[in-house]
Design a protein around this motif. Structure first.
Motif, PDB file in Angstrom:
ATOM      1  N   VAL A  84       0.843  -1.202   0.000  1.00 21.80           N
ATOM      2  CA  VAL A  84       0.000   0.000   0.000  1.00 21.80           C
ATOM      3  C   VAL A  84       0.872   1.244   0.000  1.00 21.80           C
ATOM      4  CG1 VAL A  84      -1.672   1.334   1.344  1.00 21.80           C
ATOM      5  CG2 VAL A  84      -1.976  -1.127   1.077  1.00 21.80           C
ATOM      6  N   ILE A  85       1.937   1.224   0.816  1.00 22.34           N
ATOM      7  CA  ILE A  85       2.847   2.376   0.871  1.00 22.34           C
ATOM      8  C   ILE A  85       3.466   2.642  -0.497  1.00 22.34           C
ATOM      9  CG2 ILE A  85       5.017   3.210   1.863  1.00 22.34           C
ATOM     10  CD1 ILE A  85       4.274   1.726   4.433  1.00 22.34           C
ATOM     11  N   LYS A  86       3.752   1.580  -1.262  1.00 28.07           N
ATOM     12  CA  LYS A  86       4.386   1.733  -2.576  1.00 28.07           C
ATOM     13  C   LYS A  86       3.380   1.906  -3.704  1.00 28.07           C
ATOM     14  CE  LYS A  86       6.928  -2.048  -2.259  1.00 28.07           C
ATOM     15  NZ  LYS A  86       7.954  -3.062  -2.574  1.00 28.07           N
ATOM     16  N   SER A  87       2.096   1.997  -3.376  1.00 30.57           N
ATOM     17  CA  SER A  87       1.071   2.150  -4.408  1.00 30.57           C
ATOM     18  C   SER A  87       0.843   3.626  -4.729  1.00 30.57           C
ATOM     19  CB  SER A  87      -0.243   1.510  -3.941  1.00 30.57           C
ATOM     20  OG  SER A  87      -0.785   2.243  -2.852  1.00 30.57           O
ATOM     21  N   LYS A  88       0.138   3.862  -5.825  1.00 26.39           N
ATOM     22  CA  LYS A  88      -0.115   5.244  -6.245  1.00 26.39           C
ATOM     23  C   LYS A  88      -1.072   5.967  -5.304  1.00 26.39           C
ATOM     24  CE  LYS A  88      -3.865   4.136  -9.520  1.00 26.39           C
ATOM     25  NZ  LYS A  88      -4.290   4.273 -10.919  1.00 26.39           N
ATOM     26  N   VAL A  89      -1.824   5.214  -4.508  1.00 22.23           N
ATOM     27  CA  VAL A  89      -2.719   5.853  -3.534  1.00 22.23           C
ATOM     28  C   VAL A  89      -1.919   6.721  -2.569  1.00 22.23           C
ATOM     29  CG1 VAL A  89      -4.367   5.401  -1.680  1.00 22.23           C
ATOM     30  CG2 VAL A  89      -4.387   3.974  -3.726  1.00 22.23           C
ATOM     31  N   LEU A  91       1.744   7.364  -3.134  1.00 19.40           N
ATOM     32  CA  LEU A  91       2.833   8.080  -3.810  1.00 19.40           C
ATOM     33  C   LEU A  91       2.351   9.295  -4.593  1.00 19.40           C
ATOM     34  CD1 LEU A  91       5.081   5.152  -5.091  1.00 19.40           C
ATOM     35  CD2 LEU A  91       5.155   6.388  -2.928  1.00 19.40           C
ATOM     36  N   ASP A  92       1.172   9.205  -5.229  1.00 17.21           N
ATOM     37  CA  ASP A  92       0.694  10.352  -6.014  1.00 17.21           C
ATOM     38  C   ASP A  92       0.486  11.607  -5.159  1.00 17.21           C
ATOM     39  OD1 ASP A  92       0.878   8.717  -8.154  1.00 17.21           O
ATOM     40  OD2 ASP A  92      -1.254   8.697  -8.664  1.00 17.21           O
ATOM     41  N   PRO A  93      -0.166  11.508  -3.974  1.00 15.29           N
ATOM     42  CA  PRO A  93      -0.256  12.709  -3.128  1.00 15.29           C
ATOM     43  C   PRO A  93       1.110  13.224  -2.686  1.00 15.29           C
ATOM     44  CG  PRO A  93      -1.886  11.078  -2.442  1.00 15.29           C
ATOM     45  CD  PRO A  93      -0.993  10.404  -3.431  1.00 15.29           C
ATOM     46  N   VAL A  94       2.071  12.313  -2.430  1.00 16.09           N
ATOM     47  CA  VAL A  94       3.418  12.754  -2.052  1.00 16.09           C
ATOM     48  C   VAL A  94       4.044  13.558  -3.184  1.00 16.09           C
ATOM     49  CG1 VAL A  94       5.743  11.961  -1.464  1.00 16.09           C
ATOM     50  CG2 VAL A  94       3.752  10.819  -0.468  1.00 16.09           C
ATOM     51  N   ILE A  95       3.920  13.060  -4.411  1.00 18.27           N
ATOM     52  CA  ILE A  95       4.488  13.766  -5.573  1.00 18.27           C
ATOM     53  C   ILE A  95       3.840  15.141  -5.740  1.00 18.27           C
ATOM     54  CG2 ILE A  95       4.667  13.694  -8.083  1.00 18.27           C
ATOM     55  CD1 ILE A  95       4.851  10.620  -7.835  1.00 18.27           C
ATOM     56  N   SER A  96       2.527  15.200  -5.552  1.00 19.28           N
ATOM     57  CA  SER A  96       1.829  16.480  -5.707  1.00 19.28           C
ATOM     58  C   SER A  96       2.191  17.456  -4.590  1.00 19.28           C
ATOM     59  CB  SER A  96       0.314  16.241  -5.731  1.00 19.28           C
ATOM     60  OG  SER A  96      -0.049  15.393  -6.814  1.00 19.28           O
ATOM     61  N   ASN A  97       2.252  16.965  -3.355  1.00 16.38           N
ATOM     62  CA  ASN A  97       2.535  17.858  -2.217  1.00 16.38           C
ATOM     63  C   ASN A  97       3.932  18.466  -2.287  1.00 16.38           C
ATOM     64  OD1 ASN A  97       0.002  17.220  -1.249  1.00 16.38           O
ATOM     65  ND2 ASN A  97       0.733  15.743   0.264  1.00 16.38           N
ATOM     66  N   ALA A 163       5.326   8.776   5.032  1.00 18.08           N
ATOM     67  CA  ALA A 163       4.750   8.251   6.276  1.00 18.08           C
ATOM     68  C   ALA A 163       3.477   9.009   6.644  1.00 18.08           C
ATOM     69  CB  ALA A 163       5.774   8.355   7.403  1.00 18.08           C
ATOM     70  N   ARG A 164       3.488  10.324   6.478  1.00 19.20           N
ATOM     71  CA  ARG A 164       2.318  11.122   6.854  1.00 19.20           C
ATOM     72  C   ARG A 164       1.133  10.833   5.929  1.00 19.20           C
ATOM     73  NH1 ARG A 164       4.753  15.403   7.011  1.00 19.20           N
ATOM     74  NH2 ARG A 164       4.293  16.296   4.970  1.00 19.20           N
ATOM     75  N   VAL A 165       1.383  10.737   4.622  1.00 16.12           N
ATOM     76  CA  VAL A 165       0.295  10.461   3.684  1.00 16.12           C
ATOM     77  C   VAL A 165      -0.281   9.066   3.918  1.00 16.12           C
ATOM     78  CG1 VAL A 165      -0.253  10.101   1.245  1.00 16.12           C
ATOM     79  CG2 VAL A 165       1.114  12.069   1.932  1.00 16.12           C
ATOM     80  N   TYR A 166       0.596   8.085   4.190  1.00 19.14           N
ATOM     81  CA  TYR A 166       0.098   6.727   4.485  1.00 19.14           C
ATOM     82  C   TYR A 166      -0.808   6.744   5.715  1.00 19.14           C
ATOM     83  CZ  TYR A 166       0.079   2.046   6.422  1.00 19.14           C
ATOM     84  OH  TYR A 166      -0.322   0.852   6.978  1.00 19.14           O
ATOM     85  N   THR A 167      -0.404   7.479   6.744  1.00 18.48           N
ATOM     86  CA  THR A 167      -1.241   7.583   7.954  1.00 18.48           C
ATOM     87  C   THR A 167      -2.581   8.214   7.626  1.00 18.48           C
ATOM     88  OG1 THR A 167       0.759   7.796   9.310  1.00 18.48           O
ATOM     89  CG2 THR A 167      -1.327   8.476  10.299  1.00 18.48           C
ATOM     90  N   ASP A 168      -2.572   9.267   6.802  1.00 20.67           N
ATOM     91  CA  ASP A 168      -3.829   9.922   6.425  1.00 20.67           C
ATOM     92  C   ASP A 168      -4.730   8.990   5.622  1.00 20.67           C
ATOM     93  OD1 ASP A 168      -2.905  12.166   7.680  1.00 20.67           O
ATOM     94  OD2 ASP A 168      -2.222  13.164   5.847  1.00 20.67           O
ATOM     95  N   VAL A 169      -4.127   8.207   4.715  1.00 15.05           N
ATOM     96  CA  VAL A 169      -4.914   7.269   3.902  1.00 15.05           C
ATOM     97  C   VAL A 169      -5.572   6.220   4.791  1.00 15.05           C
ATOM     98  CG1 VAL A 169      -4.722   5.422   2.180  1.00 15.05           C
ATOM     99  CG2 VAL A 169      -3.622   7.617   1.769  1.00 15.05           C
ATOM    100  N   CYS A 170      -4.802   5.671   5.734  1.00 12.76           N
ATOM    101  CA  CYS A 170      -5.366   4.658   6.648  1.00 12.76           C
ATOM    102  C   CYS A 170      -6.458   5.260   7.515  1.00 12.76           C
ATOM    103  CB  CYS A 170      -4.261   4.071   7.518  1.00 12.76           C
ATOM    104  SG  CYS A 170      -3.079   3.058   6.610  1.00 12.76           S
ATOM    105  N   THR A 171      -6.241   6.479   8.001  1.00  9.44           N
ATOM    106  CA  THR A 171      -7.250   7.126   8.844  1.00  9.44           C
ATOM    107  C   THR A 171      -8.533   7.372   8.064  1.00  9.44           C
ATOM    108  OG1 THR A 171      -5.502   8.200  10.123  1.00  9.44           O
ATOM    109  CG2 THR A 171      -7.713   9.125  10.297  1.00  9.44           C
ATOM    110  N   MET A 172      -8.395   7.835   6.824  1.00  9.57           N
ATOM    111  CA  MET A 172      -9.578   8.101   6.012  1.00  9.57           C
ATOM    112  C   MET A 172     -10.327   6.813   5.682  1.00  9.57           C
ATOM    113  SD  MET A 172     -11.466  10.386   4.699  1.00  9.57           S
ATOM    114  CE  MET A 172     -10.353  11.787   4.932  1.00  9.57           C
TER     115      MET A 172
END
Length: 319
Positions: A84-89, A91-97, A163-172
Protein backbone atom coordinates in the motif's frame (compact mmCIF):
# COMPACT_ATOMS: atom_id res chain seq x y z
CA UNK A 1 53.24 -36.87 1.19
CA UNK A 2 50.51 -34.54 -0.16
CA UNK A 3 50.82 -32.25 2.88
CA UNK A 4 54.56 -31.96 2.39
CA UNK A 5 54.07 -31.15 -1.30
CA UNK A 6 51.53 -28.45 -0.46
CA UNK A 7 53.90 -26.82 2.01
CA UNK A 8 56.63 -26.88 -0.62
CA UNK A 9 54.41 -25.01 -3.12
CA UNK A 10 53.47 -22.44 -0.49
CA UNK A 11 57.10 -21.80 0.41
CA UNK A 12 57.96 -21.35 -3.25
CA UNK A 13 55.16 -18.76 -3.65
CA UNK A 14 56.31 -16.97 -0.53
CA UNK A 15 59.89 -16.79 -1.81
CA UNK A 16 58.65 -15.34 -5.11
CA UNK A 17 56.66 -12.67 -3.26
CA UNK A 18 59.63 -11.81 -1.08
CA UNK A 19 61.88 -11.46 -4.07
CA UNK A 20 59.37 -9.16 -5.82
CA UNK A 21 57.83 -7.44 -2.81
CA UNK A 22 58.45 -3.96 -4.25
CA UNK A 23 56.30 -4.82 -7.27
CA UNK A 24 53.54 -6.33 -5.11
CA UNK A 25 53.44 -3.29 -2.81
CA UNK A 26 53.34 -0.97 -5.83
CA UNK A 27 50.45 -2.91 -7.40
CA UNK A 28 48.43 -2.80 -4.16
CA UNK A 29 49.16 0.92 -3.74
CA UNK A 30 48.10 1.67 -7.34
CA UNK A 31 44.82 -0.27 -6.87
CA UNK A 32 44.03 1.59 -3.65
CA UNK A 33 44.75 4.98 -5.21
CA UNK A 34 42.65 4.12 -8.28
CA UNK A 35 39.74 2.99 -6.11
CA UNK A 36 39.97 6.18 -4.06
CA UNK A 37 40.01 8.39 -7.15
CA UNK A 38 37.08 6.52 -8.74
CA UNK A 39 35.10 6.87 -5.51
CA UNK A 40 35.75 10.60 -5.40
CA UNK A 41 34.60 11.00 -8.99
CA UNK A 42 31.31 9.16 -8.46
CA UNK A 43 28.19 11.24 -7.64
CA UNK A 44 27.33 11.17 -3.95
CA UNK A 45 24.13 9.40 -2.90
CA UNK A 46 22.26 10.60 0.18
CA UNK A 47 19.75 8.63 2.20
CA UNK A 48 17.11 9.58 4.75
CA UNK A 49 14.73 7.25 6.53
CA UNK A 50 11.77 7.24 8.83
CA UNK A 51 10.19 4.47 10.87
CA UNK A 52 6.59 3.96 11.91
CA UNK A 53 4.45 1.36 13.62
CA UNK A 54 1.84 -0.42 11.49
CA UNK A 55 -0.95 -2.12 13.41
CA UNK A 56 -4.07 -3.84 12.16
CA UNK A 57 -7.32 -2.17 13.20
CA UNK A 58 -9.08 -4.57 15.55
CA UNK A 59 -12.78 -5.22 15.29
CA UNK A 60 -14.59 -2.57 17.30
CA UNK A 61 -16.99 -5.03 18.94
CA UNK A 62 -17.84 -8.67 19.08
CA UNK A 63 -21.14 -8.98 17.18
CA UNK A 64 -22.60 -11.02 20.06
CA UNK A 65 -20.97 -9.88 23.34
CA UNK A 66 -19.79 -6.35 22.59
CA UNK A 67 -16.15 -7.14 23.42
CA UNK A 68 -13.09 -6.22 21.41
CA UNK A 69 -11.21 -8.96 19.60
CA UNK A 70 -7.47 -8.16 19.85
CA UNK A 71 -6.19 -11.75 19.47
CA UNK A 72 -6.57 -12.22 15.73
CA UNK A 73 -3.34 -12.59 13.76
CA UNK A 74 -2.86 -11.92 10.07
CA UNK A 75 0.60 -13.01 8.83
CA UNK A 76 0.14 -11.10 5.55
CA UNK A 77 -0.96 -7.77 7.04
CA UNK A 78 2.50 -6.16 7.19
CA UNK A 79 3.33 -7.23 3.63
CA UNK A 80 0.04 -5.84 2.41
CA UNK A 81 0.68 -2.47 4.08
CA UNK A 82 4.16 -2.27 2.53
CA UNK A 83 2.56 -2.69 -0.90
CA UNK A 84 0.00 0.00 0.00
CA UNK A 85 2.85 2.38 0.87
CA UNK A 86 4.39 1.73 -2.58
CA UNK A 87 1.07 2.15 -4.41
CA UNK A 88 -0.12 5.24 -6.24
CA UNK A 89 -2.72 5.85 -3.53
CA UNK A 90 0.15 7.04 -1.32
CA UNK A 91 2.83 8.08 -3.81
CA UNK A 92 0.69 10.35 -6.01
CA UNK A 93 -0.26 12.71 -3.13
CA UNK A 94 3.42 12.75 -2.05
CA UNK A 95 4.49 13.77 -5.57
CA UNK A 96 1.83 16.48 -5.71
CA UNK A 97 2.53 17.86 -2.22
CA UNK A 98 6.30 18.16 -2.79
CA UNK A 99 6.11 19.06 -6.50
CA UNK A 100 8.40 16.13 -7.29
CA UNK A 101 7.48 16.14 -10.97
CA UNK A 102 9.45 19.37 -11.37
CA UNK A 103 12.20 18.25 -8.97
CA UNK A 104 12.80 15.01 -10.88
CA UNK A 105 12.63 16.78 -14.25
CA UNK A 106 15.22 19.31 -13.09
CA UNK A 107 17.50 16.53 -11.81
CA UNK A 108 17.22 14.73 -15.15
CA UNK A 109 17.84 17.93 -17.15
CA UNK A 110 14.36 17.81 -18.69
CA UNK A 111 12.46 21.10 -19.12
CA UNK A 112 9.05 21.42 -17.46
CA UNK A 113 7.63 18.56 -15.42
CA UNK A 114 7.65 14.78 -15.76
CA UNK A 115 4.36 12.92 -16.30
CA UNK A 116 2.83 11.53 -13.12
CA UNK A 117 3.58 7.92 -14.13
CA UNK A 118 7.26 8.73 -14.78
CA UNK A 119 7.58 10.65 -11.51
CA UNK A 120 5.97 7.73 -9.67
CA UNK A 121 8.41 5.27 -11.25
CA UNK A 122 11.35 7.52 -10.35
CA UNK A 123 10.12 7.79 -6.74
CA UNK A 124 9.73 4.00 -6.53
CA UNK A 125 13.31 3.58 -7.73
CA UNK A 126 14.49 6.06 -5.11
CA UNK A 127 12.79 4.43 -2.12
CA UNK A 128 12.84 1.17 -0.24
CA UNK A 129 10.29 -0.04 2.31
CA UNK A 130 11.23 -2.87 4.65
CA UNK A 131 9.79 -4.41 7.80
CA UNK A 132 11.89 -4.57 10.94
CA UNK A 133 12.43 -8.13 12.14
CA UNK A 134 10.07 -9.37 14.89
CA UNK A 135 8.27 -6.02 15.14
CA UNK A 136 5.22 -4.34 13.67
CA UNK A 137 7.34 -1.45 12.38
CA UNK A 138 8.34 -0.52 8.84
CA UNK A 139 11.33 1.53 7.69
CA UNK A 140 10.98 3.89 4.72
CA UNK A 141 14.29 4.79 3.07
CA UNK A 142 14.71 7.40 0.32
CA UNK A 143 17.90 7.67 -1.80
CA UNK A 144 18.87 10.55 -4.09
CA UNK A 145 21.96 11.47 -6.10
CA UNK A 146 22.39 15.23 -6.33
CA UNK A 147 24.44 18.08 -4.85
CA UNK A 148 24.28 17.91 -1.06
CA UNK A 149 22.78 21.34 -0.54
CA UNK A 150 19.75 20.54 -2.71
CA UNK A 151 19.07 16.94 -1.79
CA UNK A 152 19.58 16.40 1.95
CA UNK A 153 16.42 18.30 2.78
CA UNK A 154 14.50 16.67 -0.11
CA UNK A 155 15.14 13.07 0.94
CA UNK A 156 14.09 13.83 4.52
CA UNK A 157 10.92 15.61 3.36
CA UNK A 158 10.05 12.76 1.00
CA UNK A 159 10.45 10.07 3.69
CA UNK A 160 8.42 12.04 6.25
CA UNK A 161 5.71 12.91 3.72
CA UNK A 162 5.31 9.26 2.65
CA UNK A 163 4.75 8.25 6.28
CA UNK A 164 2.32 11.12 6.85
CA UNK A 165 0.30 10.46 3.68
CA UNK A 166 0.10 6.73 4.48
CA UNK A 167 -1.24 7.58 7.95
CA UNK A 168 -3.83 9.92 6.43
CA UNK A 169 -4.91 7.27 3.90
CA UNK A 170 -5.37 4.66 6.65
CA UNK A 171 -7.25 7.13 8.84
CA UNK A 172 -9.58 8.10 6.01
CA UNK A 173 -10.23 4.47 5.06
CA UNK A 174 -11.04 3.59 8.67
CA UNK A 175 -13.28 6.65 8.98
CA UNK A 176 -15.21 5.66 5.85
CA UNK A 177 -15.54 2.09 7.13
CA UNK A 178 -16.87 3.27 10.49
CA UNK A 179 -19.28 5.72 8.86
CA UNK A 180 -20.62 2.99 6.57
CA UNK A 181 -21.04 0.69 9.57
CA UNK A 182 -22.88 3.41 11.50
CA UNK A 183 -25.26 3.95 8.59
CA UNK A 184 -26.02 0.22 8.46
CA UNK A 185 -26.49 0.04 12.22
CA UNK A 186 -28.85 3.01 12.16
CA UNK A 187 -30.86 1.38 9.39
CA UNK A 188 -31.09 -1.84 11.42
CA UNK A 189 -32.03 0.11 14.53
CA UNK A 190 -34.84 1.96 12.74
CA UNK A 191 -36.11 -1.35 11.35
CA UNK A 192 -36.24 -2.99 14.78
CA UNK A 193 -37.73 0.11 16.41
CA UNK A 194 -40.47 0.03 13.80
CA UNK A 195 -41.13 -3.64 14.52
CA UNK A 196 -41.23 -2.94 18.27
CA UNK A 197 -43.69 -0.09 17.75
CA UNK A 198 -45.92 -2.32 15.62
CA UNK A 199 -45.82 -5.07 18.26
CA UNK A 200 -46.64 -2.56 20.99
CA UNK A 201 -49.64 -1.34 19.01
CA UNK A 202 -50.78 -4.92 18.47
CA UNK A 203 -50.39 -5.67 22.18
CA UNK A 204 -52.35 -2.56 23.16
CA UNK A 205 -55.09 -3.45 20.68
CA UNK A 206 -55.42 -6.95 22.11
CA UNK A 207 -55.40 -5.65 25.69
CA UNK A 208 -58.25 -3.27 24.92
CA UNK A 209 -60.25 -5.85 22.99
CA UNK A 210 -59.91 -8.41 25.77
CA UNK A 211 -60.26 -5.86 28.58
CA UNK A 212 -57.02 -6.89 30.29
CA UNK A 213 -55.55 -4.66 32.98
CA UNK A 214 -52.94 -6.61 34.93
CA UNK A 215 -52.26 -4.21 37.76
CA UNK A 216 -55.83 -3.07 38.27
CA UNK A 217 -57.04 -6.69 38.40
CA UNK A 218 -54.31 -7.55 40.86
CA UNK A 219 -55.22 -4.60 43.08
CA UNK A 220 -58.86 -5.65 43.09
CA UNK A 221 -58.02 -9.26 43.96
CA UNK A 222 -55.18 -8.63 46.42
CA UNK A 223 -56.51 -5.59 48.18
CA UNK A 224 -53.90 -3.28 46.66
CA UNK A 225 -50.98 -4.64 48.73
CA UNK A 226 -47.99 -2.43 47.73
CA UNK A 227 -45.48 -5.18 48.49
CA UNK A 228 -47.34 -7.65 46.31
CA UNK A 229 -47.62 -5.03 43.57
CA UNK A 230 -43.87 -4.39 43.75
CA UNK A 231 -43.27 -8.12 43.53
CA UNK A 232 -45.50 -8.33 40.48
CA UNK A 233 -43.56 -5.55 38.79
CA UNK A 234 -40.31 -7.37 39.53
CA UNK A 235 -41.68 -10.60 38.06
CA UNK A 236 -42.86 -8.74 34.97
CA UNK A 237 -39.36 -7.20 34.54
CA UNK A 238 -37.81 -10.66 34.88
CA UNK A 239 -40.21 -12.03 32.28
CA UNK A 240 -39.27 -9.25 29.85
CA UNK A 241 -35.55 -9.89 30.46
CA UNK A 242 -36.00 -13.62 29.88
CA UNK A 243 -37.97 -12.93 26.70
CA UNK A 244 -35.20 -10.63 25.48
CA UNK A 245 -32.55 -13.26 26.23
CA UNK A 246 -34.55 -15.90 24.37
CA UNK A 247 -34.95 -13.63 21.33
CA UNK A 248 -31.24 -12.81 21.38
CA UNK A 249 -30.24 -16.48 21.43
CA UNK A 250 -32.75 -17.31 18.72
CA UNK A 251 -31.27 -14.55 16.54
CA UNK A 252 -27.77 -15.94 17.10
CA UNK A 253 -28.93 -19.43 16.17
CA UNK A 254 -30.53 -18.20 12.95
CA UNK A 255 -27.33 -16.35 12.01
CA UNK A 256 -25.19 -19.42 12.71
CA UNK A 257 -27.39 -21.59 10.48
CA UNK A 258 -26.68 -19.27 7.54
CA UNK A 259 -22.87 -19.31 8.01
CA UNK A 260 -20.33 -21.76 6.55
CA UNK A 261 -16.56 -22.15 6.33
CA UNK A 262 -14.32 -19.44 7.77
CA UNK A 263 -17.27 -17.18 8.55
CA UNK A 264 -18.77 -19.87 10.80
CA UNK A 265 -15.37 -20.48 12.42
CA UNK A 266 -14.86 -16.78 13.19
CA UNK A 267 -18.34 -16.47 14.69
CA UNK A 268 -17.90 -19.60 16.81
CA UNK A 269 -14.65 -18.11 18.09
CA UNK A 270 -16.62 -15.16 19.43
CA UNK A 271 -19.14 -17.48 21.07
CA UNK A 272 -16.73 -19.99 22.61
CA UNK A 273 -14.01 -17.56 23.77
CA UNK A 274 -11.55 -20.46 24.11
CA UNK A 275 -7.83 -19.45 24.24
CA UNK A 276 -6.88 -22.81 22.72
CA UNK A 277 -9.07 -22.08 19.71
CA UNK A 278 -7.31 -18.73 19.31
CA UNK A 279 -3.91 -20.46 19.25
CA UNK A 280 -5.15 -23.06 16.75
CA UNK A 281 -6.47 -20.33 14.45
CA UNK A 282 -3.13 -18.53 14.63
CA UNK A 283 -1.25 -21.77 13.85
CA UNK A 284 -3.64 -22.41 10.94
CA UNK A 285 -2.95 -18.96 9.46
CA UNK A 286 0.81 -19.49 9.79
CA UNK A 287 0.58 -22.99 8.24
CA UNK A 288 -1.40 -21.65 5.26
CA UNK A 289 1.17 -18.89 4.75
CA UNK A 290 4.02 -21.44 4.72
CA UNK A 291 2.09 -23.63 2.27
CA UNK A 292 1.62 -20.67 -0.06
CA UNK A 293 5.34 -19.86 0.08
CA UNK A 294 6.24 -23.51 -0.60
CA UNK A 295 3.90 -23.67 -3.61
CA UNK A 296 5.72 -20.73 -5.17
CA UNK A 297 9.00 -22.69 -5.27
CA UNK A 298 8.01 -26.38 -5.10
CA UNK A 299 5.73 -28.76 -7.00
CA UNK A 300 2.49 -30.04 -5.50
CA UNK A 301 4.00 -33.49 -4.78
CA UNK A 302 7.14 -32.12 -3.12
CA UNK A 303 7.62 -33.71 0.35
CA UNK A 304 7.59 -30.30 2.09
CA UNK A 305 4.29 -29.38 0.41
CA UNK A 306 2.73 -32.75 1.30
CA UNK A 307 3.97 -32.42 4.88
CA UNK A 308 2.54 -28.89 5.20
CA UNK A 309 -0.83 -30.09 3.86
CA UNK A 310 -0.84 -32.80 6.54
CA UNK A 311 -0.19 -30.15 9.21
CA UNK A 312 -3.13 -28.06 7.94
CA UNK A 313 -5.38 -31.15 7.89
CA UNK A 314 -4.43 -32.00 11.50
CA UNK A 315 -5.09 -28.41 12.63
CA UNK A 316 -8.50 -28.49 10.92
CA UNK A 317 -9.40 -31.66 12.85
CA UNK A 318 -8.33 -30.08 16.13
CA UNK A 319 -10.34 -26.93 15.43
Amino acid sequence: METSLGRTHFLEYWRVLQSRKEIAIAVVFVILIAGWLITLSMPKEYMAYTRMTVKAVASDIDPFKGQRDDTRYDPFYLRTQIEVIKSKVVLDPVISNLNLRAVFANAAGVPGELPMSSARAELLRSMRVTSLLDTSMVRIEVYRKAPKESVTRDVKDIADTIARVYTDVCTMAEKERVQAAIVKLEAELHKYLKQVAEKEKEKERLRRELGINVFDNYRKEGGGDPIAELRLRELEANRIQAQKLMNDRQTKLEKLRNLTGDALLNTLYFLVQDPNLSLLRRDMAEARRKLKDLRESCAELHPDVVRQKAVISELSKQI
